[in-house]
Design a protein around this motif. Structure first.
Motif, short mmCIF file in Angstrom:
data_model
loop_
_atom_site.label_atom_id
_atom_site.label_comp_id
_atom_site.label_asym_id
_atom_site.label_seq_id
_atom_site.Cartn_x
_atom_site.Cartn_y
_atom_site.Cartn_z
N LYS A 150 0.84 -1.20 0.00
CA LYS A 150 0.00 0.00 0.00
C LYS A 150 0.87 1.24 0.00
CE LYS A 150 -3.86 -2.28 2.38
NZ LYS A 150 -4.81 -2.21 3.52
N GLY A 151 1.69 1.33 -1.03
CA GLY A 151 2.61 2.45 -1.13
C GLY A 151 2.18 3.47 -2.16
N ILE A 152 3.12 4.36 -2.50
CA ILE A 152 2.79 5.46 -3.39
C ILE A 152 2.49 4.96 -4.80
CG2 ILE A 152 5.19 5.92 -4.08
CD1 ILE A 152 2.44 8.54 -3.35
N GLU A 153 3.16 3.83 -5.24
CA GLU A 153 2.90 3.37 -6.59
C GLU A 153 1.48 2.83 -6.73
OE1 GLU A 153 5.35 -0.08 -4.81
OE2 GLU A 153 4.94 2.03 -4.45
N GLU A 154 0.99 2.11 -5.69
CA GLU A 154 -0.40 1.63 -5.73
C GLU A 154 -1.36 2.83 -5.75
OE1 GLU A 154 2.03 -1.65 -4.85
OE2 GLU A 154 1.85 0.18 -3.63
N ALA A 155 -1.04 3.85 -4.93
CA ALA A 155 -1.88 5.05 -4.90
C ALA A 155 -1.92 5.74 -6.25
CB ALA A 155 -1.37 6.01 -3.83
N ALA A 156 -0.75 5.82 -6.92
CA ALA A 156 -0.69 6.50 -8.22
C ALA A 156 -1.51 5.77 -9.28
CB ALA A 156 0.77 6.63 -8.66
N ILE A 157 -1.42 4.43 -9.28
CA ILE A 157 -2.18 3.65 -10.26
C ILE A 157 -3.68 3.77 -10.00
CG2 ILE A 157 -2.61 1.34 -11.18
CD1 ILE A 157 0.34 0.70 -10.43
N LEU A 158 -4.09 3.70 -8.74
CA LEU A 158 -5.50 3.89 -8.40
C LEU A 158 -5.98 5.29 -8.81
CD1 LEU A 158 -5.83 2.27 -4.85
CD2 LEU A 158 -7.00 1.54 -6.93
N ASP A 159 -5.11 6.26 -8.61
CA ASP A 159 -5.44 7.64 -8.95
C ASP A 159 -5.77 7.78 -10.44
OD1 ASP A 159 -5.55 10.47 -8.92
OD2 ASP A 159 -3.41 10.59 -9.38
N VAL A 160 -4.88 7.29 -11.29
CA VAL A 160 -5.09 7.41 -12.73
C VAL A 160 -6.26 6.54 -13.18
CG1 VAL A 160 -4.05 7.05 -14.99
CG2 VAL A 160 -2.70 8.06 -13.16
N THR A 161 -6.44 5.39 -12.56
CA THR A 161 -7.59 4.54 -12.88
C THR A 161 -8.89 5.27 -12.56
OG1 THR A 161 -6.28 2.57 -12.38
CG2 THR A 161 -8.66 2.29 -12.51
N ALA A 162 -8.93 5.93 -11.40
CA ALA A 162 -10.12 6.71 -11.02
C ALA A 162 -10.36 7.84 -12.01
CB ALA A 162 -9.97 7.25 -9.61
N LEU A 163 -9.28 8.51 -12.44
CA LEU A 163 -9.43 9.57 -13.44
C LEU A 163 -10.01 9.03 -14.74
CD1 LEU A 163 -6.06 11.50 -12.92
CD2 LEU A 163 -8.34 12.42 -12.52
N GLY A 164 -9.60 7.81 -15.10
CA GLY A 164 -10.14 7.19 -16.31
C GLY A 164 -11.64 6.94 -16.20
N TYR A 165 -12.07 6.40 -15.07
CA TYR A 165 -13.50 6.17 -14.86
C TYR A 165 -14.27 7.50 -14.83
CZ TYR A 165 -13.15 1.15 -13.97
OH TYR A 165 -12.97 -0.20 -14.10
N MET A 166 -13.63 8.53 -14.27
CA MET A 166 -14.28 9.84 -14.25
C MET A 166 -14.48 10.35 -15.67
SD MET A 166 -15.56 12.14 -12.23
CE MET A 166 -14.82 12.07 -10.60
N ALA A 167 -13.48 10.11 -16.54
CA ALA A 167 -13.59 10.51 -17.94
C ALA A 167 -14.74 9.79 -18.63
CB ALA A 167 -12.28 10.23 -18.67
N LEU A 168 -15.01 8.56 -18.21
CA LEU A 168 -16.13 7.80 -18.77
C LEU A 168 -17.48 8.25 -18.19
CD1 LEU A 168 -14.52 4.24 -18.67
CD2 LEU A 168 -15.39 5.36 -20.73
N GLY A 169 -17.43 9.08 -17.16
CA GLY A 169 -18.66 9.48 -16.49
C GLY A 169 -19.20 8.40 -15.56
N ASP A 170 -18.36 7.42 -15.24
CA ASP A 170 -18.78 6.29 -14.40
C ASP A 170 -18.48 6.60 -12.94
OD1 ASP A 170 -19.40 3.90 -13.26
OD2 ASP A 170 -18.00 2.68 -14.44
N THR A 171 -19.29 7.47 -12.34
CA THR A 171 -19.04 7.88 -10.96
C THR A 171 -19.27 6.75 -9.96
OG1 THR A 171 -21.30 8.73 -10.82
CG2 THR A 171 -19.59 10.29 -11.43
N SER A 172 -20.09 5.77 -10.34
CA SER A 172 -20.32 4.65 -9.42
C SER A 172 -19.05 3.83 -9.22
CB SER A 172 -21.44 3.75 -9.94
OG SER A 172 -21.09 3.21 -11.21
N SER A 173 -18.17 3.81 -10.22
CA SER A 173 -16.89 3.12 -10.08
C SER A 173 -15.84 4.01 -9.41
CB SER A 173 -16.36 2.67 -11.45
OG SER A 173 -17.22 1.72 -12.03
N VAL A 174 -15.97 5.32 -9.59
CA VAL A 174 -14.99 6.25 -9.02
C VAL A 174 -15.07 6.27 -7.50
CG1 VAL A 174 -14.28 8.67 -8.89
CG2 VAL A 174 -14.96 7.69 -11.09
N LYS A 175 -16.28 6.28 -6.96
CA LYS A 175 -16.44 6.43 -5.51
C LYS A 175 -15.72 5.35 -4.71
CE LYS A 175 -20.80 8.96 -5.86
NZ LYS A 175 -22.27 8.95 -5.60
#
Length: 575
Positions: A150-175
């Motif tokens: 649970k380090g910074i690299e896992e946080a960074a990947i989750l961060d960009v993944t969340a941004l991707g779902y946000m771009a899709l408008g899929d807020t149910s996955s972002v939360k």
């Protein structure tokens, strides 16, 4: 539909530039869309893997997605490009170092490539493929998290993944992603590289999810991280501080928002100079908030600075000068300098038209024409104002077609103009046209129908056709009660008040009219407060009917209350 979310790149190169503003459309600044380059310090090595699709950036990978190793040589080829997407304004990336990059640089480059690939898929309509790619990467990082990493690299990947779902408008996955990400960053030390960018991204996403308190908290931590590392006046604070100021304003914490924008201005003045274009964003946002707070002189100064900056940097005939004039006009209007505001609006429209800076049918141009038309009516130049309103209607019909719902507001505005000139027959014709357009495009009980319908009821009342006016007013009341609730402001402030006036002309029972007015009063007290001017006006009507009905005992306490309110507002006018 994709949700706009500004992406700040996670990069580790030299700090050479912080803020780059794209001011093609100043009105977008209100939405917090800006182009930013954000740099971070070197760090220790990391061990990570990301998934990429077959084709696209990396042809030859498997269909489901390829687990890309940190040592893959394919990462080093894409240097210094610009991302231009519907996710937000472009985010400019710096050139990578010519020598073999560190593990952190590799992670950053993979995250960039992942983000760009997801957006490329969305742009060409491959949303399902983008979703599969994001899911594949989530599964990879979930395995690492489940294994205790649970380090910074896992946080960074989750961060960009969340941004991707946000771009899709899929807020149910972002939360849920943000929930997991929040647990990780809570345990990370402030010294971790990339943390301030991740916190800034999270603040932006929580803002889009309308969790404003969480957004403010995350932006605030990002600011503190940078302050601890680089000092309170570091220009690196600007990005999260701008985000926090915007959310504070949205959360009605106006004073704190103004303070944050003022701090940004001071930091940029010290680092970029007092005439830097980068000052436009905070000055513009701060000026709008100052207007809302009634600090008109301060708002005028802010808008004046923007105008002066653009005149010096871009020349007097640049479209940005025209836009700046329109915002200064708003401040002049708030000061009561209506003629000065009119002149500024006219000059702004001329420069924007001559420069072709903004399309003639752009909403900003439309709003400027309507605002100018309204001011012209205020000073008794109704004919000039009406010409502008007719221009708005003609432009809308030209670009969107006759009978388009967008033309309704212009038809109603024109009708209002004719009503002010006592030309009620012409106003009725326009309002019936607008109502017919609405009924062709929405259901008869849709609340949007009540907009032209209520204006039509008022116009018929002015034509002494009260039975027909009452029919429309009752229909408006019924639709709005269903849409907004019986005690809502659209019901009490407009529909009921209009109905009382019409039924008074029809000679309806005074007791029934009194009950309607009491209902209006209750709604106004809840919405505006018990000492508001709206309440005072309704109290006058209630006292009148109580006097007419001989209910002296009921009238006296309300009359005393009305007398106090009159004294209050008389003193305010004198002051």
């Amino acid at each position: 539909m994709s949700t706009s979310c500004t992406f700040f790149p996670l990069t580790n190169s030299c700090r050479t530039s912080l803020v780059s503003l794209n001011t093609h459309n100043i009105d977008r600044l209100q939405k917090g869309i800006l182009s930013v380059t954000f740099y971070h310090r070197p760090s220790q090595s990391y061990n990570f893997k990301l998934c990429f699709p077959s084709g696209g950036l990396f042809p030859g990978f498997c269909k489901r997605g390829f687990v890309l190793s940190a040592a893959s040589p394919e990462l080093y080829g894409n240097k210094g490009y610009r991302l231009n997407s519907s996710l937000g304004s472009p985010s400019r990336y710096t050139d990578l170092k010519d020598n073999v990059p560190s593990s952190l640089n590799i992670l950053e480059e993979q995250l960039r490539d992942l983000f760009n690939e997801v957006h490329a898929m969305i742009r060409i309509g491959k949303e399902n493929e983008a979703r599969d790619l994001l899911l594949a990467n989530y599964e990879v990082v979930k395995e690492q998290i489940d294994a205790g990493n649970k380090g910074i690299e896992e946080a960074a990947i989750l961060d960009v993944t969340a941004l991707g779902y946000m771009a899709l408008g899929d807020t149910s996955s972002v939360k849920p992603l943000l929930g997991v990400l929040g647990e990780i960053v809570d345990d990370l030390k402030d010294e971790e590289p990339l943390l301030d960018s991740i916190l800034t991204h999270m603040g932006n996403m929580y803002e889009k999810l309308e969790n404003l308190e969480m957004s403010i908290c995350l932006y605030g931590r990002a600011v503190k991280v940078i302050e601890r590392l680089y000092g309170n006046t570091s220009s690196f604070i600007v990005t999260p501080l701008l985000g926090m100021a915007k959310v504070l304003g949205s959360n009605r914490k106006t004073t704190k928002a103004i303070e944050a924008y003022h701090r940004v201005v001071k930091i940029l003045e010290a680092s970029r100079g007092e005439e830097s274009e980068e000052l436009v964003v905070p000055l513009f946002a701060m000026g709008n908030l100052l207007l809302k707070e009634g600090r008109v002189a301060d708002a005028e100064n802010a808008f004046n600075r923007i105008l002066t900056t653009y005149m010096k940097l871009c020349g007097e005939n640049d479209g940005r000068v025209g836009l700046s004039m329109s915002y200064l006009a708003r401040a002049k209007c708030a000061k009561g300098e209506v003629n000065e505001a009119i002149d500024l609006y006219k000059e702004a429209l001329r420069r924007l038209k001559d420069s072709d800076y903004i399309a003639i049918d752009d909403q900003i141009m439309e709003k400027m024409r309507v605002d100018l038309a309204e001011l012209l009516h205020v000073v008794g130049r109704g004919e000039e104002g009406r010409l502008l309103l007719e221009e708005c209607l003609l432009i809308t019909e030209k670009f969107k077609g006759e009978g388009h719902p967008s033309s309704v507001s212009h038809l109603v505005n024109l009708a209002t103009s004719y009503s002010q000139s006592k030309r009620f027959a012409e106003a009725e014709r326009l309002l019936r046209m607008s109502l017919q357009i609405m009924l062709k495009n929405v259901s008869p009980d849709d609340q949007s129908v009540t907009f032209p319908m209520l204006h039509l009821a008022v116009t018929l009342y002015n034509l002494n056709r009260n039975e027909e006016a009452e029919k429309y007013a009752l229909e408006v009341l019924q639709i709005r009660e269903k849409a907004f609730g019986k005690d809502s402001l659209p019901v009490g402030e407009l529909a009921l008040d209009c109905l009382v006036s019409i039924q008074t002309q029809l000679g309806k029972d005074d007791g029934e009219l009194l009950e309607l007015l009491k209902r209006v009063l209750k709604i106004q007290e809840k919405a505006f407060g018990t000492d508001s001017e709206e309440v005072m006006e309704t109290l006058k009507k209630i006292v009148y009917y109580l006097e007419k009905m001989g209910r002296r005992h009921d009238k006296l306490p309300l009359q005393r209350r009305l007398s106090k309110l009159r004294s209050k507002y008389k003193q305010m006018v004198q002051y």
